[in-house]
Design a protein around this motif. Structure first.
Motif, PDB file in Angstrom:
ATOM      1  N   ASP A 138      -5.897  -8.224   1.323  1.00  0.00           N
ATOM      2  CA  ASP A 138      -6.913  -7.574   0.487  1.00  0.00           C
ATOM      3  C   ASP A 138      -8.311  -7.642   1.085  1.00  0.00           C
ATOM      4  OD1 ASP A 138      -7.561 -10.251   0.011  1.00  0.00           O
ATOM      5  OD2 ASP A 138      -7.776  -9.983  -2.148  1.00  0.00           O
ATOM      6  N   LYS A 166      -8.572  -1.127  -4.679  1.00  0.00           N
ATOM      7  CA  LYS A 166      -7.736  -0.273  -5.539  1.00  0.00           C
ATOM      8  C   LYS A 166      -6.273  -0.673  -5.446  1.00  0.00           C
ATOM      9  CE  LYS A 166      -6.528   3.679  -2.640  1.00  0.00           C
ATOM     10  NZ  LYS A 166      -6.518   5.121  -2.536  1.00  0.00           N
ATOM     11  N   TRP A 167      -5.841  -1.162  -4.266  1.00  0.00           N
ATOM     12  CA  TRP A 167      -4.446  -1.571  -4.106  1.00  0.00           C
ATOM     13  C   TRP A 167      -4.169  -2.897  -4.811  1.00  0.00           C
ATOM     14  CZ3 TRP A 167      -1.033   1.833  -3.405  1.00  0.00           C
ATOM     15  CH2 TRP A 167      -1.385   3.020  -2.758  1.00  0.00           C
ATOM     16  N   GLU A 216      -5.497  -3.685  -7.646  1.00  0.00           N
ATOM     17  CA  GLU A 216      -5.332  -3.294  -9.045  1.00  0.00           C
ATOM     18  C   GLU A 216      -4.005  -2.576  -9.288  1.00  0.00           C
ATOM     19  OE1 GLU A 216      -7.091  -4.644 -11.395  1.00  0.00           O
ATOM     20  OE2 GLU A 216      -8.077  -5.620  -9.712  1.00  0.00           O
ATOM     21  N   ILE A 217      -3.594  -1.717  -8.360  1.00  0.00           N
ATOM     22  CA  ILE A 217      -2.301  -1.028  -8.487  1.00  0.00           C
ATOM     23  C   ILE A 217      -1.174  -2.057  -8.456  1.00  0.00           C
ATOM     24  CG2 ILE A 217      -0.687   0.489  -7.248  1.00  0.00           C
ATOM     25  CD1 ILE A 217      -3.212   2.203  -6.516  1.00  0.00           C
ATOM     26  N   THR A 277       0.825  -1.212   0.000  1.00  0.00           N
ATOM     27  CA  THR A 277       0.000   0.000   0.000  1.00  0.00           C
ATOM     28  C   THR A 277       0.863   1.269   0.000  1.00  0.00           C
ATOM     29  OG1 THR A 277      -0.170  -0.038   2.414  1.00  0.00           O
ATOM     30  CG2 THR A 277      -1.890  -1.211   1.164  1.00  0.00           C
ATOM     31  N   GLU A 278       0.196   2.389   0.066  1.00  0.00           N
ATOM     32  CA  GLU A 278       0.795   3.709  -0.113  1.00  0.00           C
ATOM     33  C   GLU A 278       2.013   3.998   0.768  1.00  0.00           C
ATOM     34  OE1 GLU A 278      -0.848   8.267  -0.580  1.00  0.00           O
ATOM     35  OE2 GLU A 278      -2.005   6.869   0.627  1.00  0.00           O
ATOM     36  N   GLU A 308     -11.384  -1.177   1.546  1.00  0.00           N
ATOM     37  CA  GLU A 308     -10.815  -0.313   0.519  1.00  0.00           C
ATOM     38  C   GLU A 308      -9.483  -0.798  -0.048  1.00  0.00           C
ATOM     39  OE1 GLU A 308     -11.201   3.865   1.304  1.00  0.00           O
ATOM     40  OE2 GLU A 308     -12.901   3.506   2.631  1.00  0.00           O
TER      41      GLU A 308
END
Length: 111
Positions: free
Chosen positions: A58, A65-66, A68-69, A6-7, A62
């Protein structure tokens, strides 16, 4: 289920996780790592190895989106199986919010 990066990995790129992965499903970008969601066997050994707490299952809210990234960049970047030094900015960037704009699409060296 799969695990995803993640980010918080952006601009840190600790690689402790890649050494413990039994299926070599980590891929390296210039300033970010990803897990190929179709290769991950859901063993979870990478999650506690991340000093930045950037690896999540996962099934958490939310995370779609991660997934898919991670899938997108795993298809573009080289596999990484060897631990490397984190980015020089890792300590100061760990925990900083809103790092998506810093994500480089350039591949890393792999290895």
């Amino acid at each position: 289920m799969t695990y995803v990066v993640t980010e918080n990995c952006i601009a840190c790129k600790y690689t402790d996780c890649v050494e413990v992965c039994p299926v070599d499903c980590f891929y390296e970008g210039e300033n970010f790592l990803v897990i190929h969601p179709d290769e991950c066997i859901d063993c979870g050994v990478c999650e506690p190895e991340c000093p930045a707490d950037a690896i999540r299952p996962d099934t958490e809210p939310e995370m779609g989106k991660w997934v898919e990234i991670n899938r997108k960049y795993a298809e573009m970047w080289p596999v990484i199986i060897t631990k490397k030094d984190p980015l020089p900015t890792a300590d100061e960037m760990d925990g900083k919010p809103d790092k998506m704009g810093m994500l480089s699409e350039a591949p890393g060296e792999g290895g």
